[in-house]
Design an enzyme around this catalytic site. Sequence first.
Site, PDB file in Angstrom:
ATOM      1  N   TRP A 184       0.845  -1.196   0.000  1.00 64.81           N
ATOM      2  CA  TRP A 184       0.000   0.000   0.000  1.00 64.81           C
ATOM      3  C   TRP A 184       0.876   1.241   0.000  1.00 64.81           C
ATOM      4  O   TRP A 184       1.055   1.883   1.023  1.00 64.81           O
ATOM      5  CB  TRP A 184      -0.918   0.006   1.230  1.00 64.81           C
ATOM      6  CG  TRP A 184      -1.906  -1.104   1.176  1.00 64.81           C
ATOM      7  CD1 TRP A 184      -3.115  -1.076   0.564  1.00 64.81           C
ATOM      8  CD2 TRP A 184      -1.757  -2.402   1.733  1.00 64.81           C
ATOM      9  NE1 TRP A 184      -3.736  -2.291   0.700  1.00 64.81           N
ATOM     10  CE2 TRP A 184      -2.925  -3.122   1.419  1.00 64.81           C
ATOM     11  CE3 TRP A 184      -0.760  -3.055   2.472  1.00 64.81           C
ATOM     12  CZ2 TRP A 184      -3.120  -4.440   1.809  1.00 64.81           C
ATOM     13  CZ3 TRP A 184      -0.972  -4.357   2.860  1.00 64.81           C
ATOM     14  CH2 TRP A 184      -2.135  -5.037   2.522  1.00 64.81           C
ATOM     15  N   HIS A 198      -7.042   1.890   1.570  1.00 59.12           N
ATOM     16  CA  HIS A 198      -8.037   0.817   1.388  1.00 59.12           C
ATOM     17  C   HIS A 198      -9.146   0.983   2.427  1.00 59.12           C
ATOM     18  O   HIS A 198      -8.935   1.579   3.477  1.00 59.12           O
ATOM     19  CB  HIS A 198      -7.412  -0.584   1.469  1.00 59.12           C
ATOM     20  CG  HIS A 198      -6.607  -0.842   2.715  1.00 59.12           C
ATOM     21  ND1 HIS A 198      -5.997  -2.044   2.966  1.00 59.12           N
ATOM     22  CD2 HIS A 198      -6.308  -0.065   3.789  1.00 59.12           C
ATOM     23  CE1 HIS A 198      -5.365  -1.993   4.121  1.00 59.12           C
ATOM     24  NE2 HIS A 198      -5.534  -0.812   4.637  1.00 59.12           N
ATOM     25  N   ARG A 224      -3.813   5.601  -3.742  1.00 61.34           N
ATOM     26  CA  ARG A 224      -2.497   4.956  -3.628  1.00 61.34           C
ATOM     27  C   ARG A 224      -1.473   5.739  -4.418  1.00 61.34           C
ATOM     28  O   ARG A 224      -1.792   6.304  -5.464  1.00 61.34           O
ATOM     29  CB  ARG A 224      -2.547   3.541  -4.205  1.00 61.34           C
ATOM     30  CG  ARG A 224      -3.541   2.663  -3.514  1.00 61.34           C
ATOM     31  CD  ARG A 224      -2.911   1.483  -2.834  1.00 61.34           C
ATOM     32  NE  ARG A 224      -3.976   0.734  -2.177  1.00 61.34           N
ATOM     33  CZ  ARG A 224      -4.382  -0.468  -2.545  1.00 61.34           C
ATOM     34  NH1 ARG A 224      -3.755  -1.083  -3.539  1.00 61.34           N
ATOM     35  NH2 ARG A 224      -5.348  -1.067  -1.918  1.00 61.34           N
ATOM     36  N   GLN A 238     -13.805   1.420  -3.339  1.00 59.10           N
ATOM     37  CA  GLN A 238     -13.809   0.055  -2.805  1.00 59.10           C
ATOM     38  C   GLN A 238     -15.030  -0.176  -1.923  1.00 59.10           C
ATOM     39  O   GLN A 238     -15.534   0.765  -1.307  1.00 59.10           O
ATOM     40  CB  GLN A 238     -12.567  -0.127  -1.930  1.00 59.10           C
ATOM     41  CG  GLN A 238     -11.693  -1.269  -2.372  1.00 59.10           C
ATOM     42  CD  GLN A 238     -10.473  -1.475  -1.499  1.00 59.10           C
ATOM     43  OE1 GLN A 238     -10.351  -0.902  -0.421  1.00 59.10           O
ATOM     44  NE2 GLN A 238      -9.584  -2.299  -1.965  1.00 59.10           N
ATOM     45  N   VAL A 281      -6.054 -11.223   7.029  1.00 60.19           N
ATOM     46  CA  VAL A 281      -6.891 -12.430   6.891  1.00 60.19           C
ATOM     47  C   VAL A 281      -5.996 -13.664   6.885  1.00 60.19           C
ATOM     48  O   VAL A 281      -4.836 -13.599   6.473  1.00 60.19           O
ATOM     49  CB  VAL A 281      -7.756 -12.391   5.600  1.00 60.19           C
ATOM     50  CG1 VAL A 281      -9.004 -11.559   5.802  1.00 60.19           C
ATOM     51  CG2 VAL A 281      -6.969 -11.868   4.408  1.00 60.19           C
ATOM     52  N   ALA A 335     -13.826 -11.186   5.704  1.00 59.12           N
ATOM     53  CA  ALA A 335     -13.844  -9.816   5.153  1.00 59.12           C
ATOM     54  C   ALA A 335     -13.452  -9.890   3.691  1.00 59.12           C
ATOM     55  O   ALA A 335     -12.833 -10.868   3.249  1.00 59.12           O
ATOM     56  CB  ALA A 335     -12.864  -8.935   5.917  1.00 59.12           C
TER      57      ALA A 335
HETATM   58  N1  DAH Z   1      -7.581  -4.035   1.600  1.00 60.25           N
HETATM   59  C1  DAH Z   1      -7.102  -4.863   0.525  1.00 60.25           C
HETATM   60  C2  DAH Z   1      -6.536  -3.951  -0.562  1.00 60.25           C
HETATM   61  O1  DAH Z   1      -7.091  -2.915  -0.800  1.00 60.25           O
HETATM   62  C3  DAH Z   1      -8.199  -5.698  -0.064  1.00 60.25           C
HETATM   63  C4  DAH Z   1      -8.677  -6.742   0.907  1.00 60.25           C
HETATM   64  C5  DAH Z   1      -8.077  -7.988   0.891  1.00 60.25           C
HETATM   65  C6  DAH Z   1      -9.697  -6.465   1.792  1.00 60.25           C
HETATM   66  C7  DAH Z   1      -8.507  -8.980   1.756  1.00 60.25           C
HETATM   67  C8  DAH Z   1     -10.128  -7.440   2.681  1.00 60.25           C
HETATM   68  C9  DAH Z   1      -9.532  -8.696   2.646  1.00 60.25           C
HETATM   69  O2  DAH Z   1     -11.103  -7.221   3.559  1.00 60.25           O
HETATM   70  O3  DAH Z   1      -9.992  -9.637   3.481  1.00 60.25           O
HETATM   71  O4  DAH Z   1      -5.606  -4.294  -1.192  1.00 60.25           O
END
Ligand code: DAH
Length: 368
Positions: A184, A198, A224, A238, A281, A335
């Site tokens: 990120w 995110h 980003r 998102q 996760v 998630a």
């Molecule tokens: N936050 C991650 C991104 O923007 C995407 C993401 C991945 C969100 C896995 C989640 C997850 O909730 O479980 O790259």
Amino acid sequence: MPKSHSSKRAGKNDRKPSISALVRDIKKQLLSDLQSDPPISTAQLKTKYLGKQGMVTRAMKEIGAVAPEKRSEAGKELNTLKLWAEGQMSRVSETEKMRLDSGIASDDGFDVTAPFPPNTTGSERPGLEPKVGTLHPLTTVGEKAIRIFESMGFHLVEARRLDDDYNSFEALNIPKGHPARDLWDTFWTEDRLIPIPHTSAMQNRILSSVKPPIREIIVGKCFRNEATDASHEHTFYQLEGVYVDKNVTLTDLIGTLSHFMNAFYGRDIKYKIQPSYFPFVEPGLEFLIECLVCGQRGCPFCHYSKWVEVIPCGPIHPNVLRESGLNPDEYSGFAWGLGFDRLVILRNQISDIRLLHSGDLKFLEQFR
Ligand code: DAH
């Protein structure tokens, strides 16, 4: 051909229209003249209606032919018509005067503010047609996605635009110095806040303030520090989903996402799951669907793999639950983070992601 009996019997005066009918016709005619395009000048209107041979003046002369007992009623009707016609004319001439005085029109009818060439009429005056806009495809797709998740019992929350390091990273099991921070590449404000990279940045706030069962979706605009190209953009939308309860399993996650995809595209969509990595996760997963651009024949969009990664997801990491005050032995959850841009691109087969935020009308007008 036999002669009509009625025409034989009808007197001359009986065939004349009544004063009321005459008044009605003149009114109708004047109203349509007032709306004529191009407009009729007040001088012309005055001659046509109030001049010596004008329609109102001539109608007033008809009074002599009206039966004596009906004369006073007819007279009133005619006077009212005359007053009304005069009122309409002075209203029109005031408007004309204002336009001439302010210099926006000249007495030859030329109007410098008119958004069309002079001496054109009706549909040739494109400037008069209201330009109707449409919703941006990201809005339409976003709204549709939100409605589907809401119909499944999820509750919508809006993400913050700016957040801190703790919520954006630390609470998500990404401590300072963790190599995953490179995923990120982020903008920072001078007072160390972050335009959210995110929507996962909202996870800790949700998990620590909502009591399980938790079914929340969070929508936000993310940023980003990207070098942009046809498939990378620094700004995107998102939709984060968070689900926590007792005994939540991976099949709940898969069922939720595949139901969403089917509802979104209106048919059964082929999907598969593959491993990935996100620190918040465990295990990190990627939800892929059949490539809708090529119908799984293989194309540059799917890198000839016939599948497209659409939703990164996974069971929420025990550290993330613990950090929010939830006991991972009691609760489990999942998630996901769904990019709206990806959905639009897939649905409309758009070759360059940067078009979506370009504000280019030639591009946007195709979504009418
Ligand atoms: N936050 C991650 C991104 O923007 C995407 C993401 C991945 C969100 C896995 C989640 C997850 O909730 O479980 O790259």
